[in-house]
Motif scaffolding. Structure first.
Motif, PDB file in Angstrom:
ATOM      1  N   ASP A 183     -26.168 -17.290 -10.690  1.00 21.20           N
ATOM      2  CA  ASP A 183     -25.165 -18.017 -11.461  1.00 21.20           C
ATOM      3  C   ASP A 183     -24.475 -17.133 -12.500  1.00 21.20           C
ATOM      4  O   ASP A 183     -23.521 -17.573 -13.155  1.00 21.20           O
ATOM      5  CB  ASP A 183     -25.799 -19.215 -12.184  1.00 21.20           C
ATOM      6  CG  ASP A 183     -26.128 -20.355 -11.223  1.00 21.20           C
ATOM      7  OD1 ASP A 183     -25.575 -20.359 -10.107  1.00 21.20           O
ATOM      8  OD2 ASP A 183     -26.940 -21.221 -11.594  1.00 21.20           O
ATOM      9  N   HIS A 184     -24.969 -15.906 -12.671  1.00 16.43           N
ATOM     10  CA  HIS A 184     -24.431 -15.005 -13.690  1.00 16.43           C
ATOM     11  C   HIS A 184     -24.174 -13.629 -13.078  1.00 16.43           C
ATOM     12  O   HIS A 184     -24.802 -12.641 -13.458  1.00 16.43           O
ATOM     13  CB  HIS A 184     -25.403 -14.896 -14.874  1.00 16.43           C
ATOM     14  CG  HIS A 184     -25.792 -16.222 -15.446  1.00 16.43           C
ATOM     15  ND1 HIS A 184     -25.043 -16.871 -16.403  1.00 16.43           N
ATOM     16  CD2 HIS A 184     -26.845 -17.055 -15.163  1.00 16.43           C
ATOM     17  CE1 HIS A 184     -25.616 -18.020 -16.710  1.00 16.43           C
ATOM     18  NE2 HIS A 184     -26.706 -18.161 -15.971  1.00 16.43           N
ATOM     19  N   PRO A 185     -23.279 -13.524 -12.078  1.00  9.09           N
ATOM     20  CA  PRO A 185     -23.081 -12.262 -11.360  1.00  9.09           C
ATOM     21  C   PRO A 185     -22.534 -11.166 -12.274  1.00  9.09           C
ATOM     22  O   PRO A 185     -21.869 -11.449 -13.281  1.00  9.09           O
ATOM     23  CB  PRO A 185     -22.053 -12.644 -10.282  1.00  9.09           C
ATOM     24  CG  PRO A 185     -21.335 -13.829 -10.839  1.00  9.09           C
ATOM     25  CD  PRO A 185     -22.354 -14.588 -11.642  1.00  9.09           C
ATOM     26  N   LEU A 195     -19.760 -17.131  -5.296  1.00  2.00           N
ATOM     27  CA  LEU A 195     -19.002 -17.129  -6.546  1.00  2.00           C
ATOM     28  C   LEU A 195     -18.299 -18.470  -6.651  1.00  2.00           C
ATOM     29  O   LEU A 195     -17.473 -18.806  -5.800  1.00  2.00           O
ATOM     30  CB  LEU A 195     -17.965 -16.007  -6.558  1.00  2.00           C
ATOM     31  CG  LEU A 195     -18.412 -14.577  -6.817  1.00  2.00           C
ATOM     32  CD1 LEU A 195     -17.212 -13.652  -6.781  1.00  2.00           C
ATOM     33  CD2 LEU A 195     -19.122 -14.446  -8.142  1.00  2.00           C
ATOM     34  N   MET A 196     -18.617 -19.240  -7.676  1.00  5.48           N
ATOM     35  CA  MET A 196     -17.984 -20.536  -7.864  1.00  5.48           C
ATOM     36  C   MET A 196     -16.691 -20.376  -8.657  1.00  5.48           C
ATOM     37  O   MET A 196     -16.435 -19.339  -9.267  1.00  5.48           O
ATOM     38  CB  MET A 196     -18.942 -21.488  -8.579  1.00  5.48           C
ATOM     39  CG  MET A 196     -20.292 -21.656  -7.908  1.00  5.48           C
ATOM     40  SD  MET A 196     -20.172 -22.257  -6.196  1.00  5.48           S
ATOM     41  CE  MET A 196     -19.526 -23.912  -6.488  1.00  5.48           C
ATOM     42  N   ASP A 197     -15.891 -21.423  -8.647  1.00  8.01           N
ATOM     43  CA  ASP A 197     -14.620 -21.442  -9.378  1.00  8.01           C
ATOM     44  C   ASP A 197     -14.866 -21.069 -10.843  1.00  8.01           C
ATOM     45  O   ASP A 197     -15.668 -21.685 -11.529  1.00  8.01           O
ATOM     46  CB  ASP A 197     -14.019 -22.847  -9.282  1.00  8.01           C
ATOM     47  CG  ASP A 197     -12.604 -22.909  -9.823  1.00  8.01           C
ATOM     48  OD1 ASP A 197     -12.125 -21.901 -10.352  1.00  8.01           O
ATOM     49  OD2 ASP A 197     -11.972 -23.972  -9.697  1.00  8.01           O
ATOM     50  N   GLY A 198     -14.186 -20.023 -11.311  1.00  7.17           N
ATOM     51  CA  GLY A 198     -14.330 -19.570 -12.686  1.00  7.17           C
ATOM     52  C   GLY A 198     -15.261 -18.389 -12.849  1.00  7.17           C
ATOM     53  O   GLY A 198     -15.225 -17.703 -13.867  1.00  7.17           O
ATOM     54  N   MET A 199     -16.135 -18.129 -11.849  1.00  3.02           N
ATOM     55  CA  MET A 199     -17.019 -16.975 -11.912  1.00  3.02           C
ATOM     56  C   MET A 199     -16.248 -15.705 -11.559  1.00  3.02           C
ATOM     57  O   MET A 199     -15.199 -15.746 -10.922  1.00  3.02           O
ATOM     58  CB  MET A 199     -18.198 -17.132 -10.950  1.00  3.02           C
ATOM     59  CG  MET A 199     -19.223 -18.162 -11.356  1.00  3.02           C
ATOM     60  SD  MET A 199     -20.633 -18.131 -10.203  1.00  3.02           S
ATOM     61  CE  MET A 199     -21.639 -19.429 -10.861  1.00  3.02           C
ATOM     62  N   MET A 217     -12.822  -9.353 -10.489  1.00  3.16           N
ATOM     63  CA  MET A 217     -12.398 -10.227  -9.389  1.00  3.16           C
ATOM     64  C   MET A 217     -12.910 -11.623  -9.701  1.00  3.16           C
ATOM     65  O   MET A 217     -14.089 -11.808 -10.038  1.00  3.16           O
ATOM     66  CB  MET A 217     -12.965  -9.722  -8.065  1.00  3.16           C
ATOM     67  CG  MET A 217     -12.671 -10.623  -6.876  1.00  3.16           C
ATOM     68  SD  MET A 217     -13.226  -9.876  -5.326  1.00  3.16           S
ATOM     69  CE  MET A 217     -11.946  -8.649  -5.088  1.00  3.16           C
ATOM     70  N   THR A 218     -12.055 -12.627  -9.578  1.00  6.56           N
ATOM     71  CA  THR A 218     -12.431 -13.973  -9.991  1.00  6.56           C
ATOM     72  C   THR A 218     -11.992 -14.998  -8.957  1.00  6.56           C
ATOM     73  O   THR A 218     -11.071 -14.760  -8.166  1.00  6.56           O
ATOM     74  CB  THR A 218     -11.824 -14.310 -11.372  1.00  6.56           C
ATOM     75  OG1 THR A 218     -12.335 -15.560 -11.832  1.00  6.56           O
ATOM     76  CG2 THR A 218     -10.309 -14.382 -11.301  1.00  6.56           C
ATOM     77  N   VAL A 219     -12.682 -16.142  -8.983  1.00  4.45           N
ATOM     78  CA  VAL A 219     -12.344 -17.266  -8.100  1.00  4.45           C
ATOM     79  C   VAL A 219     -11.553 -18.284  -8.909  1.00  4.45           C
ATOM     80  O   VAL A 219     -11.988 -18.711  -9.982  1.00  4.45           O
ATOM     81  CB  VAL A 219     -13.617 -17.911  -7.523  1.00  4.45           C
ATOM     82  CG1 VAL A 219     -13.253 -19.101  -6.633  1.00  4.45           C
ATOM     83  CG2 VAL A 219     -14.424 -16.897  -6.738  1.00  4.45           C
ATOM     84  N   ARG A 220     -10.381 -18.636  -8.393  1.00  6.57           N
ATOM     85  CA  ARG A 220      -9.558 -19.675  -8.985  1.00  6.57           C
ATOM     86  C   ARG A 220      -9.464 -20.845  -8.012  1.00  6.57           C
ATOM     87  O   ARG A 220      -9.828 -20.701  -6.844  1.00  6.57           O
ATOM     88  CB  ARG A 220      -8.148 -19.133  -9.283  1.00  6.57           C
ATOM     89  CG  ARG A 220      -8.113 -17.991 -10.259  1.00  6.57           C
ATOM     90  CD  ARG A 220      -6.707 -17.614 -10.721  1.00  6.57           C
ATOM     91  NE  ARG A 220      -5.632 -17.957  -9.824  1.00  6.57           N
ATOM     92  CZ  ARG A 220      -4.439 -17.370  -9.817  1.00  6.57           C
ATOM     93  NH1 ARG A 220      -4.204 -16.389 -10.663  1.00  6.57           N
ATOM     94  NH2 ARG A 220      -3.484 -17.743  -8.977  1.00  6.57           N
ATOM     95  N   PRO A 221      -8.968 -21.995  -8.454  1.00  2.00           N
ATOM     96  CA  PRO A 221      -8.851 -23.128  -7.526  1.00  2.00           C
ATOM     97  C   PRO A 221      -8.020 -22.814  -6.297  1.00  2.00           C
ATOM     98  O   PRO A 221      -8.234 -23.404  -5.233  1.00  2.00           O
ATOM     99  CB  PRO A 221      -8.187 -24.214  -8.388  1.00  2.00           C
ATOM    100  CG  PRO A 221      -8.581 -23.877  -9.779  1.00  2.00           C
ATOM    101  CD  PRO A 221      -8.638 -22.385  -9.832  1.00  2.00           C
ATOM    102  N   THR A 251     -13.531 -24.710  -5.558  1.00  2.00           N
ATOM    103  CA  THR A 251     -13.402 -23.515  -4.720  1.00  2.00           C
ATOM    104  C   THR A 251     -14.613 -22.608  -4.928  1.00  2.00           C
ATOM    105  O   THR A 251     -15.093 -22.452  -6.052  1.00  2.00           O
ATOM    106  CB  THR A 251     -12.117 -22.754  -5.076  1.00  2.00           C
ATOM    107  OG1 THR A 251     -11.013 -23.632  -4.897  1.00  2.00           O
ATOM    108  CG2 THR A 251     -11.937 -21.528  -4.193  1.00  2.00           C
ATOM    109  N   LYS A 252     -15.105 -22.027  -3.846  1.00  2.00           N
ATOM    110  CA  LYS A 252     -16.184 -21.050  -3.959  1.00  2.00           C
ATOM    111  C   LYS A 252     -16.026 -20.005  -2.875  1.00  2.00           C
ATOM    112  O   LYS A 252     -15.408 -20.235  -1.833  1.00  2.00           O
ATOM    113  CB  LYS A 252     -17.559 -21.722  -3.862  1.00  2.00           C
ATOM    114  CG  LYS A 252     -17.924 -22.271  -2.491  1.00  2.00           C
ATOM    115  CD  LYS A 252     -19.365 -22.797  -2.481  1.00  2.00           C
ATOM    116  CE  LYS A 252     -19.743 -23.352  -1.106  1.00  2.00           C
ATOM    117  NZ  LYS A 252     -21.139 -23.815  -1.074  1.00  2.00           N
ATOM    118  N   VAL A 253     -16.580 -18.830  -3.136  1.00  2.00           N
ATOM    119  CA  VAL A 253     -16.560 -17.713  -2.188  1.00  2.00           C
ATOM    120  C   VAL A 253     -18.001 -17.356  -1.876  1.00  2.00           C
ATOM    121  O   VAL A 253     -18.790 -17.079  -2.791  1.00  2.00           O
ATOM    122  CB  VAL A 253     -15.813 -16.507  -2.784  1.00  2.00           C
ATOM    123  CG1 VAL A 253     -15.892 -15.314  -1.831  1.00  2.00           C
ATOM    124  CG2 VAL A 253     -14.362 -16.856  -3.064  1.00  2.00           C
TER     125      VAL A 253
END
Length: 840
Positions: A183-185, A195-199, A217-221, A251-253
Motif C-alpha cells: 500500500d506504500h510503494p 497501484l491504486m488511484d492516487g498511488m 509515475m502515478t495512477v489517475r482516474p 482505477t488501478k494498475v
C-alpha cells in the motif's frame, strides 16, 4: 526371513540415517514471521544472517521467505546498505537463498531492494526496528530519533510476515491484513502488486542514492501517467483509459505475469504486454524515467533487463532525464547547449566524465537583472512535454518576448508546420533533457529558445562589437555616438556613486555579521548547485565554509528590495538566541544580495507535521518541546530586545529544526521594529494567508499578531494537518472553523492527530490543554491574548490557561477578502512542499 544379526544391522542403519536426516529439515532457513514485542538492532553481531557482497553492499535479514526450490530468489525484510555501506535502509529485498543454509553469495546476485521505509532518511549502525506490544512497527536511528513507523498501533496486530509475493504484512489474530508495504510503494512493483488511484512510484536519485528523484509515475482516474516534478509537473508518458460514468470502480494498475493491466471505469482492462516470466521478476521506475522489467537468469546467475515497459516517441531521447537538466540528446549521445559555431559557452557539464548527468548554467538566472536575459536559438530541437503551458503567442517573436517578460520561464519551444509565422508556443519553467529531431520524419518543425543570463563581460563585449560595426559603417553619426558615449559614461559614473552609497548603508549597520564576497559564496555552494528549497523571496542552497555546513539564501524576487534586505540583516544580525536561526554573514555586491545561515539538518516543521514525506509522526514530548522553543524565540523578540520585534510571518515553513528537533525561528524579511513607547504601528498587510490576525484589516497592529499566528501553528502541530487544507471535506477545509465547532460542542478529541498513538492513548488531556492555550492565543480581541512570556509560563507549568475564552475565532478567509485592492499586501508566498534544510 533375515538372519537375526542382519536384521539388527538394518535397524541400526535406519535409525542412524533418520538421526542424520532430521537436522536437515529442522535447520531449513525459513523464518517469514515475527511476533509482537520484538526488537532488532542493526548490527552484524546481533543479526546472524548478514551478508556482504562484492560490490560493497550488504543485507541483514530479519524475516525471510525461503524459495520453493532448494536454491533461488527469495524475499527478505531487514537492513540494507548500498555501497560503500555507510548508512542503511529498513527495506524489503530479493536475495538468493539456499533453503538449507540461508542467504547465498553469488557473483552477480546482489540484493535488489523493492521497498524501503522513509528512504530519504537512512539510519546508521545500531539503529533499531521494533514491533511494539501495541502493534506498531517503529524504526529509530542509533541515537533514538524516530525515523519511520507503520502508524498501525491499536489495530489488533498479532505479528509481522514477509509473504510469497514480497509483501511485508502486519496481520491480526484472524490473519487479516492490518498494514502492508504494497500500500506504500516506493520505486518498484512486484508480480501481484497493484497501484491504486492516487498511488505513485517515485524513482531513486541514482543506483546508489536512495533519496527520491523528480521522476514519478502515478495512477489517475483516467489512466497511467508519468511526470518529472516541477512547477507545474511535466508529463512525459501517458496511457489513458476510456471512462464509463456509470461505473464507480477506482482505477488501478496491476502487475501480472505477462502484462501490466490498467483497470479503469471502462468495461475491459487496458493491457501493456510483457514477456512471460521464466523466473522471479520485478519492475522498477528508474532515475532516467524508464520503467524497466527485470528477471532472474538462472543460467547467467544475475538479474537481466527483459523489457522497457513504457514507450515514448520518437525514441529514448524523449525521456526527461536521459541527458539530465539542460542536456541535448542526439542519437542517444548527450551534450551541453552550444549555439551555432559560437565559441561562447553558457553551460558546463555537471560531470565531465558523465555527460548523461546534464549541464548547469555558468551564470544562474537572476530576476533582478532581467535586462541581461537572452534566448539562445536551437533549430530542430524539441522537448518531451508540450502538454501544459501553452502561451498565447502564434508567431516566433511573440513567443520569445513572452518568455523574456516572465522570469520564471526558462525556455520556450516554438512548434510549427510549413509556415513559421503561425505555430504553437510552449513554455518551460524548469529545463530537463531536450532532443534533436528530424522534421521530415515527424511532419513538424520545432525551435527551442533557452534563456541564459549574460555576464557583465559578455554584455560589454556585445555592446562594444555593436558600436564598432556602427562606427565603421555609419560614419555620419560619429558625433551622435560621441554624445551617447559621454551620456553613458555619466550614467555609469552616477550609478557607481549610487552603488557606493548603498554599500555604505550596509557598512554602517551596527553589530554586522561577517561580510562575504559573491565569489566566495559561489565557491562555497559549488556554483549554487544544490538547492535546498525556495520561497517567496528567493532560493536556498547548501554550502560549506571551512568545515561548517551553511544554508545560503539568494534573494531573487523583486518583492524584496534594499529595504527588506536591510530589515532582515539588521534584525537578526544584531540579536542572538538559541531559538533563532543564527545569521553567520551576508553578501551585498551591487544587485547580488545573499544571507548565510546556520544549516538546519531536519528542515522545516511543515515536513514533520503534514506527512508529505512519509515521515513517522513526532511523539508528544517532541511536539511539546518544539512548541516551547517557538514560544521562547518569540518571547525574546517581543520582550527582551531593545526594540520590540514583530516577526509577522510565523508559520511552520519558517520554523526550522536541528538534528535533535530543537526549533528555531527563521526568515525575518517581513519583520517590523516597534518602539517600546508605541502601542500600535500602522503598516501594510504582510504575512501568509491563513495565519493573519483579525487586526490586519485595520493595518494597525502590535506584536500580538505573532501570538495569533503562534496559536494557528500550535493547532497544526496538535492536529497534524494544514490550517487551510482543500483536500478535506468542505466543512473541514478551515482548521479554525473546525476548532470553533469542536470547542463549542466539547469534542476537541476529534481533531487530535490520529497518526500519533501516544497523543490519543496516553496524553489526551495534555493535548486538550495545549489546544486551549492555542485558543487563548486566537482570541479576536488582541488585548485578550496572552503575552509570549505568559505562554512560556503556561508551557512550563507555572500558570494556567485563561478560563473564559471566546470561541468565535475569526475566519482567515475574511482577512483575505477585506484587503485593500489598491494597496496590495506584502504576502509571503506559500512555499511548495520541499525538503528545505535552511531558512526560506
Amino acid at each position: 526371513m533375515l538372519p537375526a544379526n542382519l536384521f539388527f544391522f538394518v535397524v541400526v542403519v535406519f535409525i542412524a540415517l533418520a538421526t542424520i536426516a532430521l537436522p536437515i529439515s529442522a535447520e531449513r532457513f525459513d523464518y517469514p514471521t515475527a511476533n509482537l514485542s520484538t526488537r532488532w538492532v542493526n548490527n552484524a553481531a546481533t543479526l546472524q544472517h548478514s551478508v556482504s557482497y562484492s560490490d560493497g553492499s550488504a543485507v541483514r535479514a530479519i524475516v525471510l521467505r525461503s524459495p520453493e526450490t532448494f536454491y533461488g530468489p527469495s524475499f527478505a525484510a531487514g537492513f540494507f546498505c548500498a555501497p560503500p555501506c555507510r548508512v542503511f535502509l529498513f527495506a524489503v529485498f530479493i536475495v538468493q537463498t539456499n533453503s538449507g543454509a540461508g542467504i547465498t553469495l553469488t557473483e552477480n546476485g546482489m540484493a535488489q531492494v523493492v521497498w524501503a521505509a522513509n528512504r530519504d532518511l537512512p539510519v546508521r549502525e545500531n539503529a533499531t526496528l521494533e514491533l511494539t506490544f501495541n502493534g506498531n512497527l517503529v524504526l529509530r536511528d542509533a541515537d533514538g530519533t524516530l525515523v519511520w513507523s507503520s502508524s498501525s498501533s491499536g489495530q489488533s496486530v498479532a505479528g509481522m510476515e514477509i509473504n510469497d509475493l514480497g509483501n511485508l504484512v502486519l496481520f491480526d489474530q484472524r490473519n487479516a491484513t492490518v498494514w502492508q508495504s504494497f500500500d506504500h510503494p516506493t520505486d518498484t512493483l512486484l508480480p501481484g502488486q497493484s497501484l491504486m488511484d492516487g498511488m505513485a512510484l517515485r524513482a531513486n536519485s541514482s543506483l546508489t542514492n536512495s533519496t527520491e528523484n523528480q521522476v514519478y509515475m502515478t495512477v489517475r482516474p483516467d489512466g497511467l501517467f508519468a511526470y518529472v516534478e516541477s512547477t507545474p509537473p511535466q508529463l512525459y508518458y501517458s496511457h489513458p483509459v476510456s471512462m464509463n460514468k456509470s461505473r464507480k470502480d477506482p482505477t488501478k494498475v496491476t502487475f501480472t505475469n505477462g502484462s501490466l493491466s490498467i483497470f479503469g471505469q471502462s468495461t475491459q482492462p487496458s493491457n501493456i504486454s510483457l514477456p512471460l516470466a521464466k523466473s522471479a521478476q520485478y519492475m522498477r521506475l528508474e532515475f532516467d524515467g524508464h520503467l524497466r522489467l527485470y528477471e532472474w537468469s538462472n543460467s547467467e546467475g544475475k538479474w537481466t533487463m527483459v523489457s522497457d515497459v513504457i514507450k515514448v516517441v520518437p525514441d529514448d531521447c524523449a525521456f526527461p532525464m536521459v541527458c539530465g537538466k539542460y542536456g541535448i540528446c542526439t542519437g542517444g549521445q548527450c551534450s551541453c547547449p552550444l549555439q551555432g559555431n559560437s565559441s561562447l559557452s553558457y553551460f558546463k557539464p555537471v560531470d565531465e566524465r558523465k555527460a548523461n548527468l546534464g549541464c548547469a548554467p555558468l551564470t544562474p538566472i537572476s530576476c533582478q537583472e532581467m535586462q541581461s536575459h537572452r534566448l539562445l536559438l536551437f533549430a530542430d530541437v524539441s522537448y518531451f512535454d508540450v502538454s501544459h503551458t501553452v502561451l498565447n503567442a502564434t508567431n516566433r517573436d511573440d513567443c520569445k518576448q513572452s518568455c523574456l517578460k516572465n522570469c520564471s520561464c526558462r525556455a520556450v519551444m516554438f512548434r510549427y508546420g510549413q509556415n513559421d509565422s503561425d505555430g504553437t508556443c510552449f513554455s518551460v519553467s524548469e529545463v530537463f533533457s531536450l532532443q534533436t529531431i528530424q522534421p521530415e520524419a515527424l511532419h513538424f518543425n520545432s525551435t527551442a529558445y533557452i534563456k541564459v543570463q549574460l555576464s557583465p563581460s559578455a554584455s560589454a563585449s556585445t555592446e562594444n562589437k555593436t558600436k564598432t560595426i556602427l562606427g565603421a559603417t555609419i560614419s555620419a553619426i560619429l558625433i551622435l555616438l560621441l554624445v551617447v558615449t559621454v551620456v553613458t559614461a555619466y550614467c555609469v559614473r552616477r550609478r557607481k556613486y549610487q552603488e557606493v552609497d548603498e554599500e555604505l548603508d550596509f557598512e554602517l549597520l551596527p553589530g554586522m555579521p561577517v561580510r562575504f564576497s559573491f565569489e566566495k559564496l559561489r565557491e562555497c555552494t559549488k556554483d549554487f548547485s544544490k538547492k535546498l528549497g525556495e520561497g517567496g523571496f528567493g532560493s536556498v542552497f547548501e554550502g560549506k565554509i571551512g568545515e561548517e555546513r551553511v544554508a545560503v539564501k539568494r534573494l531573487e524576487s523583486a518583492k524584496q528590495g534594499k529595504k527588506e534586505f536591510l530589515a532582515e540583516v539588521e534584525t537578526i544580525g544584531s540579536i542572538e538566541h538559541i531559538n533563532l536561526v543564527r545569521l553567520i554573514g551576508f553578501c551585498a555586491e551591487k544587485s547580488n544580495r545573499l544571507l548565510v545561515y546556520e544549516y538546519m539538518p531536519r528542515g522545516s516543521l511543515d515536513r514533520w507535521i503534514y506527512y508529505h514525506h512519509n515521515n513517522a509522526p513526532l511523539d508528544w514530548h517532541t511536539r511539546c518541546r518544539i512548541i516551547l522553543d517557538i514560544a521562547k524565540g518569540l518571547c525574546y523578540l517581543h520582550e527582551e530586545c531593545r526594540r520590540k520585534i514583530a516577526h509577522l510571518d510565523i508559520k511552520p515553513q519558517n520554523i526550522l529544526l536541528d538534528e535533535n528537533f530543537n526549533a528555531k525561528l527563521a526568515d525575518f524579511g517581513l519583520s517590523k521594529l516597534i518602539d517600546r513607547d508605541q502601542s500600535k504601528v500602522v503598516t501594510v498587510m504582510r504575512g501568509t494567508p491563513g495565519y493573519l490576525a483579525p487586526e490586519w484589516l485595520t493595518s494597525q497592529i502590535t506584536e500580538k499578531v505573532d501570538i495569533y499566528s503562534f496559536g494557528i501553528v500550535v493547532m497544526e502541530i496538535t492536529s497534524g494537518r494544514k490550517n487551510i487544507d482543500i483536500s478535506q471535506p468542505e466543512e473541514s477545509v478551515q482548521l479554525i472553523n473546525l476548532l470553533r465547532e469542536k470547542a463549542q460542542n466539547n469534542k476537541l478529541t476529534d481533531i487530535i492527530d490520529k497518526h500519533s498513538d501516544d497523543m490519543v492513548s496516553h496524553h489526551e488531556e495534555e493535548v486538550i490543554q495545549m489546544m486551549k492555550l492555542a485558543m487563548w492565543c486566537l482570541q479576536n480581541d488582541s488585548s485578550r491574548r496572552p503575552s509570549m512570556s505568559m505562554v512560556v509560563k503556561v508551557l512550563e507549568g507555572a500558570m494556567s490557561v485563561e478560563n473564559c475564552l471566546d470561541y468565535s475565532f475569526f475566519n482567515a478567509n475574511s482577512v483575505m477578502s477585506g484587503q485593500d485592492q489598491d494597496n496590495p499586501p506584502a504576502y509571503s508566498a506559500p512555499p511548495p512542499p520541499s525538503i528545505l534544510s535552511g531558512p526560506r
